[in-house]
Design a protein around this motif. Structure first.
Motif, PDB file in Angstrom:
ATOM      1  N   PHE A 178       0.822  -1.199   0.000  1.00 20.93           N
ATOM      2  CA  PHE A 178       0.000   0.000   0.000  1.00 20.93           C
ATOM      3  C   PHE A 178       0.864   1.260   0.000  1.00 20.93           C
ATOM      4  CE2 PHE A 178      -2.459   3.396   1.921  1.00 20.93           C
ATOM      5  CZ  PHE A 178      -3.538   3.399   1.071  1.00 20.93           C
ATOM      6  N   VAL A 179       1.986   1.204   0.699  1.00 26.93           N
ATOM      7  CA  VAL A 179       2.878   2.371   0.714  1.00 26.93           C
ATOM      8  C   VAL A 179       3.331   2.699  -0.709  1.00 26.93           C
ATOM      9  CG1 VAL A 179       5.164   3.163   1.411  1.00 26.93           C
ATOM     10  CG2 VAL A 179       3.643   2.151   3.095  1.00 26.93           C
ATOM     11  N   MET A 180       3.597   1.671  -1.497  1.00 28.67           N
ATOM     12  CA  MET A 180       4.015   1.933  -2.884  1.00 28.67           C
ATOM     13  C   MET A 180       2.913   2.640  -3.659  1.00 28.67           C
ATOM     14  SD  MET A 180       5.963  -1.630  -3.617  1.00 28.67           S
ATOM     15  CE  MET A 180       6.527  -1.276  -5.260  1.00 28.67           C
ATOM     16  N   GLY A 181       1.655   2.214  -3.430  1.00 24.10           N
ATOM     17  CA  GLY A 181       0.538   2.896  -4.076  1.00 24.10           C
ATOM     18  C   GLY A 181       0.404   4.327  -3.591  1.00 24.10           C
ATOM     19  N   GLY A 182       0.687   4.539  -2.306  1.00 21.39           N
ATOM     20  CA  GLY A 182       0.608   5.888  -1.748  1.00 21.39           C
ATOM     21  C   GLY A 182       1.658   6.807  -2.336  1.00 21.39           C
ATOM     22  N   VAL A 183       2.857   6.261  -2.540  1.00 20.50           N
ATOM     23  CA  VAL A 183       3.931   7.081  -3.088  1.00 20.50           C
ATOM     24  C   VAL A 183       3.604   7.523  -4.514  1.00 20.50           C
ATOM     25  CG1 VAL A 183       6.323   7.020  -3.853  1.00 20.50           C
ATOM     26  CG2 VAL A 183       5.722   6.155  -1.593  1.00 20.50           C
ATOM     27  N   THR A 184       3.117   6.594  -5.338  1.00 26.57           N
ATOM     28  CA  THR A 184       2.736   7.023  -6.693  1.00 26.57           C
ATOM     29  C   THR A 184       1.552   7.972  -6.637  1.00 26.57           C
ATOM     30  OG1 THR A 184       1.442   5.004  -6.912  1.00 26.57           O
ATOM     31  CG2 THR A 184       3.629   5.002  -7.912  1.00 26.57           C
ATOM     32  N   GLY A 185       0.725   7.853  -5.581  1.00 20.54           N
ATOM     33  CA  GLY A 185      -0.388   8.784  -5.409  1.00 20.54           C
ATOM     34  C   GLY A 185       0.109  10.209  -5.231  1.00 20.54           C
ATOM     35  N   VAL A 186       1.163  10.377  -4.433  1.00 22.02           N
ATOM     36  CA  VAL A 186       1.729  11.712  -4.259  1.00 22.02           C
ATOM     37  C   VAL A 186       2.351  12.178  -5.584  1.00 22.02           C
ATOM     38  CG1 VAL A 186       3.417  13.076  -2.986  1.00 22.02           C
ATOM     39  CG2 VAL A 186       2.086  11.345  -1.798  1.00 22.02           C
ATOM     40  N   MET A 187       2.943  11.226  -6.318  1.00 21.85           N
ATOM     41  CA  MET A 187       3.528  11.610  -7.605  1.00 21.85           C
ATOM     42  C   MET A 187       2.466  12.163  -8.557  1.00 21.85           C
ATOM     43  SD  MET A 187       6.170   8.475  -8.240  1.00 21.85           S
ATOM     44  CE  MET A 187       6.779   8.989  -9.841  1.00 21.85           C
ATOM     45  N   VAL A 188       1.331  11.470  -8.666  1.00 26.83           N
ATOM     46  CA  VAL A 188       0.313  11.951  -9.613  1.00 26.83           C
ATOM     47  C   VAL A 188      -0.417  13.188  -9.099  1.00 26.83           C
ATOM     48  CG1 VAL A 188      -0.101   9.789 -10.824  1.00 26.83           C
ATOM     49  CG2 VAL A 188      -1.381  10.279  -8.764  1.00 26.83           C
ATOM     50  N   SER A 189      -0.242  13.526  -7.822  1.00 27.65           N
ATOM     51  CA  SER A 189      -0.914  14.731  -7.320  1.00 27.65           C
ATOM     52  C   SER A 189      -0.159  15.994  -7.731  1.00 27.65           C
ATOM     53  CB  SER A 189      -1.031  14.663  -5.794  1.00 27.65           C
ATOM     54  OG  SER A 189       0.216  14.952  -5.201  1.00 27.65           O
ATOM     55  N   VAL A 190       1.032  15.843  -8.274  1.00 25.02           N
ATOM     56  CA  VAL A 190       1.775  17.009  -8.771  1.00 25.02           C
ATOM     57  C   VAL A 190       1.244  17.327 -10.167  1.00 25.02           C
ATOM     58  CG1 VAL A 190       4.054  17.930  -9.283  1.00 25.02           C
ATOM     59  CG2 VAL A 190       3.769  16.257  -7.454  1.00 25.02           C
ATOM     60  N   ALA A 236      -1.328   1.438 -12.880  1.00 22.61           N
ATOM     61  CA  ALA A 236      -0.518   0.790 -11.847  1.00 22.61           C
ATOM     62  C   ALA A 236      -0.812   1.416 -10.488  1.00 22.61           C
ATOM     63  CB  ALA A 236       0.964   0.937 -12.190  1.00 22.61           C
ATOM     64  N   HIS A 237      -0.876   2.751 -10.433  1.00 20.24           N
ATOM     65  CA  HIS A 237      -1.129   3.430  -9.161  1.00 20.24           C
ATOM     66  C   HIS A 237      -2.423   2.949  -8.517  1.00 20.24           C
ATOM     67  CE1 HIS A 237      -2.275   6.348  -6.193  1.00 20.24           C
ATOM     68  NE2 HIS A 237      -3.322   6.692  -6.916  1.00 20.24           N
ATOM     69  N   PHE A 238      -3.527   2.991  -9.276  1.00 16.89           N
ATOM     70  CA  PHE A 238      -4.783   2.683  -8.560  1.00 16.89           C
ATOM     71  C   PHE A 238      -4.963   1.196  -8.306  1.00 16.89           C
ATOM     72  CE2 PHE A 238      -6.752   3.488 -12.888  1.00 16.89           C
ATOM     73  CZ  PHE A 238      -7.255   2.223 -13.116  1.00 16.89           C
ATOM     74  N   HIS A 239      -4.249   0.350  -9.078  1.00 21.83           N
ATOM     75  CA  HIS A 239      -4.301  -1.065  -8.695  1.00 21.83           C
ATOM     76  C   HIS A 239      -3.451  -1.327  -7.454  1.00 21.83           C
ATOM     77  CE1 HIS A 239      -6.216  -1.757 -12.656  1.00 21.83           C
ATOM     78  NE2 HIS A 239      -6.776  -2.755 -12.015  1.00 21.83           N
ATOM     79  N   TYR A 240      -2.387  -0.540  -7.268  1.00 19.53           N
ATOM     80  CA  TYR A 240      -1.596  -0.706  -6.042  1.00 19.53           C
ATOM     81  C   TYR A 240      -2.412  -0.321  -4.816  1.00 19.53           C
ATOM     82  CZ  TYR A 240       2.998  -2.457  -7.120  1.00 19.53           C
ATOM     83  OH  TYR A 240       4.020  -3.297  -7.422  1.00 19.53           O
ATOM     84  N   VAL A 241      -3.256   0.707  -4.925  1.00 16.84           N
ATOM     85  CA  VAL A 241      -4.047   1.058  -3.745  1.00 16.84           C
ATOM     86  C   VAL A 241      -5.299   0.201  -3.593  1.00 16.84           C
ATOM     87  CG1 VAL A 241      -3.224   3.387  -3.286  1.00 16.84           C
ATOM     88  CG2 VAL A 241      -4.991   3.059  -4.975  1.00 16.84           C
ATOM     89  N   ILE A 242      -5.908  -0.163  -4.713  1.00 18.14           N
ATOM     90  CA  ILE A 242      -7.150  -0.940  -4.585  1.00 18.14           C
ATOM     91  C   ILE A 242      -6.856  -2.428  -4.383  1.00 18.14           C
ATOM     92  CG2 ILE A 242      -9.359  -1.531  -5.635  1.00 18.14           C
ATOM     93  CD1 ILE A 242      -9.536   1.303  -5.211  1.00 18.14           C
ATOM     94  N   THR A 301       2.334  -8.305 -11.960  1.00 19.01           N
ATOM     95  CA  THR A 301       1.368  -7.700 -12.880  1.00 19.01           C
ATOM     96  C   THR A 301       1.523  -6.186 -12.933  1.00 19.01           C
ATOM     97  OG1 THR A 301      -0.189  -9.400 -12.203  1.00 19.01           O
ATOM     98  CG2 THR A 301      -1.089  -7.576 -13.470  1.00 19.01           C
ATOM     99  N   PHE A 302       1.559  -5.567 -11.767  1.00 17.25           N
ATOM    100  CA  PHE A 302       1.360  -4.115 -11.755  1.00 17.25           C
ATOM    101  C   PHE A 302       2.647  -3.309 -11.614  1.00 17.25           C
ATOM    102  CE2 PHE A 302      -2.820  -5.788 -10.521  1.00 17.25           C
ATOM    103  CZ  PHE A 302      -3.542  -5.240 -11.561  1.00 17.25           C
ATOM    104  N   PHE A 303       3.739  -3.895 -11.072  1.00 20.72           N
ATOM    105  CA  PHE A 303       4.931  -3.077 -10.899  1.00 20.72           C
ATOM    106  C   PHE A 303       5.440  -2.592 -12.257  1.00 20.72           C
ATOM    107  CE2 PHE A 303       9.430  -2.177 -10.096  1.00 20.72           C
ATOM    108  CZ  PHE A 303       9.266  -1.254  -9.078  1.00 20.72           C
ATOM    109  N   VAL A 304       5.443  -3.520 -13.211  1.00 27.17           N
ATOM    110  CA  VAL A 304       5.982  -3.195 -14.529  1.00 27.17           C
ATOM    111  C   VAL A 304       5.088  -2.189 -15.267  1.00 27.17           C
ATOM    112  CG1 VAL A 304       4.857  -5.108 -15.711  1.00 27.17           C
ATOM    113  CG2 VAL A 304       7.046  -4.270 -16.547  1.00 27.17           C
ATOM    114  N   GLN A 305       3.830  -2.123 -14.844  1.00 26.20           N
ATOM    115  CA  GLN A 305       2.919  -1.188 -15.518  1.00 26.20           C
ATOM    116  C   GLN A 305       3.295   0.277 -15.255  1.00 26.20           C
ATOM    117  OE1 GLN A 305      -1.203  -2.106 -14.805  1.00 26.20           O
ATOM    118  NE2 GLN A 305      -1.066  -4.094 -15.810  1.00 26.20           N
ATOM    119  N   HIS A 306       3.950   0.554 -14.108  1.00 21.25           N
ATOM    120  CA  HIS A 306       4.453   1.912 -13.901  1.00 21.25           C
ATOM    121  C   HIS A 306       5.334   2.309 -15.081  1.00 21.25           C
ATOM    122  CE1 HIS A 306       3.938   0.805  -9.486  1.00 21.25           C
ATOM    123  NE2 HIS A 306       3.244   1.915  -9.584  1.00 21.25           N
TER     124      HIS A 306
END
Lengths: 628, 207
Positions: free
Chosen positions: A363-375, A390-396, A439-444
């Motif tokens: 979840f922390v990884m999803g949170g970090v990309t969340g801060v990235m997309v908030s810029v 990738a971001h929203f699959h990491y959080v969901i 599945t999702f790490f590479v999608q970043h």
């Protein structure tokens, strides 16, 4: 197999036919049974949407694949997202809330058992209405966000099923939210102050508040699309003065809080599982409560971060970007509190605790990309690319689904009286976790390399081939893990041994109830003396909780078929309105639509007119049961 | 029927019969939350209306159509009905069954008066060329004001059903919360109308 109790009357049980059992489930208002129904139907939709995801991944496995047509791909993509969010994740969480919250607060049922049943049937029949679209002119295909004017003016009949299916299930969700708010505020056992409530109950309360204020904008938005499509309104018709951004605003005013509707109860599950298996009180309980409320509050002020590229202007983008970053603070508080709970704890690596431990870094990884997309300026690069996927699959998935699986292994003994198989549960965890990251790490990176979201295929030799192949292999592992879980459930149902009433040495009130939990939960409502009330009692060397009332007759509501018929009425009505594109210029769709509404409102009137005397259970009856 | 009423009148009720039982407390709190959700629903429709009120395409605008005297009468009818519904709840709380039924009847009559004017208004606008599908403004107008009208209709049917129930059951700890929450809902509809009057009609005419 199950422990015979007086209440179940095993002799009669054996004779119970299929019809009688079906009737019992159709008419039940018992929160425990409704919880199971939510879990089972949510699980079923999870599998359906999971298969849809695998089909999507198979299509994308190699470049220029023709496994699916573009049209089918769009349908699958839309249905996967819609079902996962509305009909898998939410119902499963609401199922846990149904099964557990009344037990955790020492109540005999929810505040409105009738509405609880109604909420469930509205959800289920709304979900079925959406899925009927496959057999009637094709599924919705405008994405789960259903953006206008694509959905309002250009796509086929599937959109009507999307609009009406979500509308019906949305009503159900709304009344369920109100039900939990009232239950948790009014029906806590004596001594259970707000700051003594278990974290899961706290998150259920906040989630319900989010539902109450987030679902009406969706309701309004769905009405606008429906009116545009069926009654020739012009909300989104720019030539007639309409404005297409209205839908985006309404959808995301709902849509972003929806993310917290999903993640907050998941946080709640993690906050129950981690202290139980670390054998420590939750670190920073007060801060956790505060963080939960803060996330819910700020969660209403971030919706435009989904619309950075719409062109609302730099000021709006900065405002919403900063609000979004602020959410990372309370979320970080939560992460650290879980870590500090684990710190110095005697951690037991059960299946449930593995899922919870896997949740934290993922979840922390999803949170970090969340801060990235908030810029906002950077988001112009990420927007509509696989980075966002990738971001929203990491959080969901990394957040909600891992937490749901943790909750599944944790509460299974309380809900179904048996423990899930532990080694199999651990194998499922590792397979799922590895599959998920594969599945999702590479999608970043796929996103950053330029792969756009929602495209049904891509041309080879652009550096996207290997990444997509890895992603597909990972999704197959997740599929395999889901099959393992199913095998586990079936094996447990057939061969599982009855579980102890407190198999994990739990801390909260639900573990103080006998297993199977009697209809009325508590023969005497317990007196609560602090946080982790059951743990406190156990530490004092007591087997039972102190009672807050003398034994007396217990009043329970009677079962009713009206919730089901009422939901069926709305289903018929929604289906009728969906027919409008098949019978143009005919009054029949509207007639069916109105008949359905009459059934629903008629049921409402009947329910109001007839008083429910309820069922009285005498003390002698539950005393006998306690002795067994 | 008659004996039921008498029996209930002689029985003493607590000061706040609507909150005397847990069921009653739950109902009142539940309806407050429901109204919170309704507020957001109407806020969404208000927002939509404000965004689209100049999108008249080639159809008539609000300034051309709205007649403030008519809307004034409607406002008065609805505001008065809110007052009568309070009086009904007061009568309920002091266990005066007949008085309560009289005030409720008056509330319903005023509500029907409002509704009749609204239907007349809509028909009139349609004759003047403002139909639901004329423009974005017309769609937003009929959706917002029509949603309010639908709420009024629902409230009227609700109160009438409660009155019919009352004839059999009178005022007791089961029915008291029902009257109370119906009145809460009725006030809410009134408050929404105040905003419609201001945002749709006054601002449409002058703003």
């Amino acid at each position: 197999m199950s422990q015979p109790t007086l209440e179940q009357k095993p002799e009669k049980d054996r004779k119970k036919g299929f019809g009688q059992t079906l009737w019992e489930w159709l008419t039940t208002v018992d929160h425990k049974k409704i919880g199971i129904m939510y879990l089972v139907s949510g699980g079923l939709f999870f599998l359906i949407a999971g298969v849809q995801a695998m089909l999507i991944r198979i299509q994308l496995m190699v470049p220029e694949n023709d496994f699916l047509t573009a049209f089918t791909y769009n349908e699958l993509l839309t249905m996967h997202g819609t079902i996962m969010i509305f009909f898998a994740a939410m119902p499963i969480l609401v199922g846990f809330m149904n099964a557990i919250v009344p037990l955790q607060i020492g109540a005999r049922d929810l505040a409105f058992p009738f509405l609880n049943a109604l909420g469930f049937w509205l959800f289920l029949l709304g979900a079925l209405l959406l899925n009927v679209s496959w057999f009637m002119g094709g599924a919705p295909n405008a994405g789960w966000t259903n953006y206008v004017p694509l959905s309002s003016g250009y796509e086929g009949s599937g959109i009507d099923f999307y609009v009406l299916g979500l509308q019906i299930s949305g009503f159900g969700t709304l009344i369920t939210g109100i039900n939990f708010l009232v239950t948790i505020i009014n029906m806590r056992a004596p001594g259970m102050t707000l700051m003594r409530m278990p974290m899961f109950t706290w998150t259920a309360l906040t989630m319900s508040a989010l539902i109450l204020f987030a679902f009406p904008p969706l309701t309004a938005g769905l009405f606008l699309v429906m009116f545009d499509r069926i009654f020739d309104a012009n909300f989104f018709d720019v030539a007639a003065g309409g404005n297409v951004i209205i839908w985006q605003h309404l959808f995301w005013i709902f849509g972003h809080p929806e993310v917290y509707i999903l993640i907050l109860p998941s946080f709640g599950i993690i906050s129950e599982v981690i202290p139980t298996f670390a054998k420590k009180r939750l670190f920073g309980y007060e801060a956790m409560v505060f963080a939960t409320i803060l996330i819910a509050f700020v969660g209403f002020m971030v919706w435009a971060h989904h619309m950075f590229t719409v062109g609302l202007g730099p000021f709006v983008n900065v405002l919403f970007g900063i609000a979004t970053m602020i959410i990372a603070v309370p979320t970080g508080i939560k992460i650290f509190n879980w870590l500090f709970t684990l710190w110095g704890g005697r951690i037991q690596f059960t299946a449930a605790s593995l899922w919870a431990l896997g949740f934290i870094p993922t979840f922390v990884m999803g949170g970090v990309t969340g801060v990235m997309v908030s810029v906002a300026p950077a988001d112009y690069q990420y927007h509509d690319s696989y980075f966002v996927v990738a971001h929203f699959h990491y959080v969901i998935v990394g957040g909600v689904v891992l937490a749901v699986f943790a909750g599944l292994h944790y509460w299974w003994p309380k809900m179904f009286n048996r423990k899930l198989n532990e080694p199999l549960g651990k194998a499922t965890f590792w397979l799922f976790l590895i599959g998920f990251h594969l599945t999702f790490f590479v999608q970043h990176f796929l996103g950053l390399w330029g792969m756009p979201r929602r495209y049904f295929t891509y041309i080879g030799g652009q550096g996207l081939d290997t990444g997509n192949l890895i992603s597909t292999v990972g999704s197959l592992l997740m599929g395999g893990a889901s099959v393992l879980l199913l095998i586990n459930i079936i094996m447990t149902a057939i061969r599982g041994v009855p579980a102890d009433h407190d198999p994990w040495d739990g801390r909260t009130l639900e573990w103080a109830t006998p297993t199977p939990v009697p209809k009325y939960n508590f023969a005497q409502i317990p007196q609560v003396r602090g946080l982790d009330a059951y743990w406190l009692a156990k530490m004092e060397g007591k087997k039972d909780l102190p009672a807050a009332e003398p034994p007396g007759p217990i009043h329970m509501p009677s079962p009713s078929i009206i919730p089901f018929i009422m939901a069926l009425g709305l289903f018929i009505s929604g289906w009728g309105f969906c027919l409008h594109s098949f019978y143009e210029d005919s009054f029949i769709p509207y007639l069916i639509g109105i008949i359905g509404l009459v059934i629903a409102f008629g049921c409402m009137a009947i329910h109001s007119l007839i008083d429910d005397p309820g069922i009285h259970i005498e003390p002698s009856e539950h005393n006998k049961e306690r002795e067994t | 029927m008659q004996t039921g009423i008498k029996a209930n009148q002689s029985a003493s009720l607590p000061e706040h019969p609507e909150r005397a039982t847990l069921e009653g407390k739950n109902k009142v709190l539940g309806v407050w939350f429901f109204l919170g959700g309704e507020t957001v629903l109407f806020a969404s429709f208000f927002g939509t209306f404000l965004a689209l009120r100049d999108g008249t395409a080639n159809g008539p605008s609000g300034a051309e159509l709205f007649s403030l005297p008519l809307v004034f009468i409607m406002t008065m009818l609805l505001l008065t009905s809110s007052l009568t519904s309070v009086l009904a709840v007061w009568a309920m709380q002091s266990n005066e069954y007949r008085k309560m039924q009289r005030w409720l009847t008056l509330t319903v009559l005023l509500g029907f008066g409002f509704l009749a004017f609204e239907i007349f208004e809509f028909v009139e606008y349609a004759h003047q060329g403002l139909r639901f599908s004329t423009s974005a403004f017309s769609s937003a107008f009929y959706t917002l004001v029509g949603c309010h009208g639908a709420h009024v209709t629902f409230g009227l049917i609700w109160i009438i059903l409660l009155q019919l129930q009352g004839m059999k059951k009178g005022i007791n700890l089961t029915t008291a919360p029902k009257y109370y929450v119906a009145s809460l809902y009725w006030h809410f509809i009134d408050v929404v109308w105040v905003f419609i009057f201001t945002v749709v009609y006054l601002m449409g005419k002058v703003g």
